[in-house]
Write an enzyme that holds these catalytic residues in place. Sequence first.
Site, PDB file in Angstrom:
ATOM      1  N   SER A   1      68.116  31.079  36.456  1.00  9.52           N
ATOM      2  CA  SER A   1      68.499  29.883  36.461  1.00  9.52           C
ATOM      3  C   SER A   1      68.742  28.954  35.653  1.00  9.52           C
ATOM      4  O   SER A   1      68.586  28.792  34.289  1.00  9.52           O
ATOM      5  CB  SER A   1      66.963  29.420  37.192  1.00  9.52           C
TER       6      SER A   1
ATOM      7  N   LYS B   1      60.388  30.338  49.303  1.00  4.29           N
ATOM      8  CA  LYS B   1      60.588  29.186  49.800  1.00  4.29           C
ATOM      9  C   LYS B   1      60.439  28.948  51.645  1.00  4.29           C
ATOM     10  O   LYS B   1      59.609  28.291  51.842  1.00  4.29           O
ATOM     11  CB  LYS B   1      62.932  29.386  50.067  1.00  4.29           C
TER      12      LYS B   1
ATOM     13  N   ASN C   1      62.877  23.779  49.101  1.00  9.83           N
ATOM     14  CA  ASN C   1      63.385  24.200  47.845  1.00  9.83           C
ATOM     15  C   ASN C   1      62.758  22.707  46.733  1.00  9.83           C
ATOM     16  O   ASN C   1      62.817  22.908  45.503  1.00  9.83           O
ATOM     17  CB  ASN C   1      65.036  24.224  47.831  1.00  9.83           C
TER      18      ASN C   1
ATOM     19  N   ASP D   1      69.107  22.157  50.398  1.00  8.79           N
ATOM     20  CA  ASP D   1      69.941  22.613  50.211  1.00  8.79           C
ATOM     21  C   ASP D   1      71.182  22.594  51.051  1.00  8.79           C
ATOM     22  O   ASP D   1      71.892  22.437  50.662  1.00  8.79           O
ATOM     23  CB  ASP D   1      69.229  24.317  50.373  1.00  8.79           C
TER      24      ASP D   1
ATOM     25  N   GLY E   1      66.234  32.163  53.554  1.00 11.06           N
ATOM     26  CA  GLY E   1      65.692  30.575  53.012  1.00 11.06           C
ATOM     27  C   GLY E   1      66.958  30.235  52.675  1.00 11.06           C
ATOM     28  O   GLY E   1      67.092  29.157  53.252  1.00 11.06           O
TER      29      GLY E   1
ATOM     30  N   ARG F   1      72.860  41.135  58.497  1.00  8.11           N
ATOM     31  CA  ARG F   1      71.942  42.599  58.724  1.00  8.11           C
ATOM     32  C   ARG F   1      71.239  42.967  59.064  1.00  8.11           C
ATOM     33  O   ARG F   1      70.791  44.033  59.831  1.00  8.11           O
ATOM     34  CB  ARG F   1      71.549  42.768  56.972  1.00  8.11           C
TER      35      ARG F   1
HETATM   36  P1  NDP Z   1      66.438  35.569  51.267  1.00  8.80           P
HETATM   37  O1  NDP Z   1      65.670  36.846  50.142  1.00  8.80           O
HETATM   38  O2  NDP Z   1      65.584  34.144  51.384  1.00  8.80           O
HETATM   39  O3  NDP Z   1      67.290  35.786  51.908  1.00  8.80           O
HETATM   40  C1  NDP Z   1      67.683  36.772  51.448  1.00  8.80           C
HETATM   41  C2  NDP Z   1      69.627  36.970  52.850  1.00  8.80           C
HETATM   42  O4  NDP Z   1      71.214  38.507  52.273  1.00  8.80           O
HETATM   43  C3  NDP Z   1      68.796  38.056  54.188  1.00  8.80           C
HETATM   44  O5  NDP Z   1      69.560  37.057  55.541  1.00  8.80           O
HETATM   45  C4  NDP Z   1      69.330  38.830  53.800  1.00  8.80           C
HETATM   46  O6  NDP Z   1      69.179  40.303  55.061  1.00  8.80           O
HETATM   47  C5  NDP Z   1      70.083  39.097  53.508  1.00  8.80           C
HETATM   48  N1  NDP Z   1      71.029  40.380  52.157  1.00  8.80           N
HETATM   49  C6  NDP Z   1      70.135  40.937  51.378  1.00  8.80           C
HETATM   50  N2  NDP Z   1      71.084  41.814  50.806  1.00  8.80           N
HETATM   51  C7  NDP Z   1      71.852  42.450  51.954  1.00  8.80           C
HETATM   52  C8  NDP Z   1      73.344  43.278  51.798  1.00  8.80           C
HETATM   53  N3  NDP Z   1      72.877  44.778  50.925  1.00  8.80           N
HETATM   54  N4  NDP Z   1      74.177  42.795  52.878  1.00  8.80           N
HETATM   55  C9  NDP Z   1      73.822  42.158  53.860  1.00  8.80           C
HETATM   56  N5  NDP Z   1      72.573  41.230  53.898  1.00  8.80           N
HETATM   57  C10 NDP Z   1      71.902  40.936  52.756  1.00  8.80           C
HETATM   58  O7  NDP Z   1      67.482  34.918  49.875  1.00  8.80           O
HETATM   59  P2  NDP Z   1      68.166  33.034  49.579  1.00  8.80           P
HETATM   60  O8  NDP Z   1      68.463  33.175  51.647  1.00  8.80           O
HETATM   61  O9  NDP Z   1      67.284  31.833  49.456  1.00  8.80           O
HETATM   62  O10 NDP Z   1      69.386  33.137  49.443  1.00  8.80           O
HETATM   63  C11 NDP Z   1      70.563  34.003  49.274  1.00  8.80           C
HETATM   64  C12 NDP Z   1      71.506  33.745  48.565  1.00  8.80           C
HETATM   65  O11 NDP Z   1      72.092  31.706  48.666  1.00  8.80           O
HETATM   66  C13 NDP Z   1      71.228  33.723  46.853  1.00  8.80           C
HETATM   67  O12 NDP Z   1      72.371  34.629  46.176  1.00  8.80           O
HETATM   68  C14 NDP Z   1      71.452  32.753  46.778  1.00  8.80           C
HETATM   69  O13 NDP Z   1      71.322  33.394  44.903  1.00  8.80           O
HETATM   70  C15 NDP Z   1      72.162  31.873  47.319  1.00  8.80           C
HETATM   71  N6  NDP Z   1      71.799  30.603  46.599  1.00  8.80           N
HETATM   72  C16 NDP Z   1      72.365  29.475  46.865  1.00  8.80           C
HETATM   73  C17 NDP Z   1      71.792  27.820  46.724  1.00  8.80           C
HETATM   74  C18 NDP Z   1      72.324  27.018  45.527  1.00  8.80           C
HETATM   75  O14 NDP Z   1      72.371  25.600  45.219  1.00  8.80           O
HETATM   76  N7  NDP Z   1      74.068  27.698  45.260  1.00  8.80           N
HETATM   77  C19 NDP Z   1      70.554  27.419  46.837  1.00  8.80           C
HETATM   78  C20 NDP Z   1      70.369  28.581  47.786  1.00  8.80           C
HETATM   79  C21 NDP Z   1      70.291  29.647  47.446  1.00  8.80           C
HETATM   80  P3  NDP Z   1      67.827  40.605  55.556  1.00  8.80           P
HETATM   81  O15 NDP Z   1      67.479  39.757  56.255  1.00  8.80           O
HETATM   82  O16 NDP Z   1      68.837  41.655  56.706  1.00  8.80           O
HETATM   83  O17 NDP Z   1      66.947  40.561  54.359  1.00  8.80           O
END
Ligand code: NDP
Length: 280
Positions: free
Chosen positions: A15, A66, A87, A102, A130, A152
């Site tokens: 982080s 979250k 967050n 966010d 999230g 997904r």
């Molecule tokens: P969550 O774990 O809450 O959600 C993950 C999401 O990714 C779900 O929709 C999940 O789908 C999907 N997913 C995971 N693996 C795959 C795959 N192989 N193929 C397709 N879909 C997939 O995570 P967050 O929403 O908190 O974070 C998502 C991304 O955003 C992370 O990479 C995080 O680092 C980034 N982020 C960046 C921020 C910033 O300030 N720049 C702030 C917050 C997040 P399913 O529902 O099917 O599991």
Amino acid sequence: MTQHFAVFGYPIAHSLSPRIHAAFAKQQGIAIDYTAIETTPENFSEALKSFHKFGGRGANITLPHKQTAFALCEKTSERAQRAGAVNTLIRTETGWDGDNTDGPGLIHDLTERHRLDLRGRRTLLLGAGGAARGVAPALLDAGIDELFVVNRTAGKADALVDAIGQPGRVHPRYWEDLKDLGSFDLIINATSAGRQASSTALPFTLVTTRTLAVDLSYSEAAIAFMSWAKAANAGNVLDGLGMLIEQAAIGFSIWHGVRPETDEIYGQLRKEVVGLHNGD
Ligand code: NDP
């Protein structure tokens, strides 16, 4: 007196939040310590209690806590309620208040730092976790046109769309339907697919030279999506570093009552972060 802050996540080792908040605090002459606390979903609630006993004044919450954090809050802001996720936690005398920075962080990065106009853009949101829940309402408030949500696990996209409650403007679609959706002016990758070895298969038909493609991830996790968008000839391709810094700045101002300047830390981290960013 030094004030205690932390970011909770799993994993959390890489982080950048401790560095960002330390830089803001130095700039503003405020004494803080800000640590990264790795905790599993099972232990999150206990870890937060221990942090409070230690004197914790506020915390950032990241993947995958979250939604759990939202449920633990005594009070939540309207934008946290719309996202169903927090967050940013603020300690009060009686419990935790929760906010979600966010969405405004992303909008600030795109519209203020990169001077992009989001109004009227036909938008595709990939993911329904999230981060997607945080950014979707903010994108709508920023004036995008229709929003298509693809995830997904289809049920989660349906739930996000239902929670927003704008059926004429926001639509869930299946991943298999991506090839039939036409092109988009804005594509946001809010999946964590790039953090895993597997990558997502996306058709080039989603992209034109007018498309702004944004991965909310940064560093190695953003490479697969950004490479795809560049190969598809997207007009502008950005990662989530600027959003990370802007959501932190909003959190900092909630905790300390002063908004830090973000350009310096952005410049420093941009030099270090791996990626194919071409938006500056
Ligand atoms: P969550 O774990 O809450 O959600 C993950 C999401 O990714 C779900 O929709 C999940 O789908 C999907 N997913 C995971 N693996 C795959 C795959 N192989 N193929 C397709 N879909 C997939 O995570 P967050 O929403 O908190 O974070 C998502 C991304 O955003 C992370 O990479 C995080 O680092 C980034 N982020 C960046 C921020 C910033 O300030 N720049 C702030 C917050 C997040 P399913 O529902 O099917 O599991």
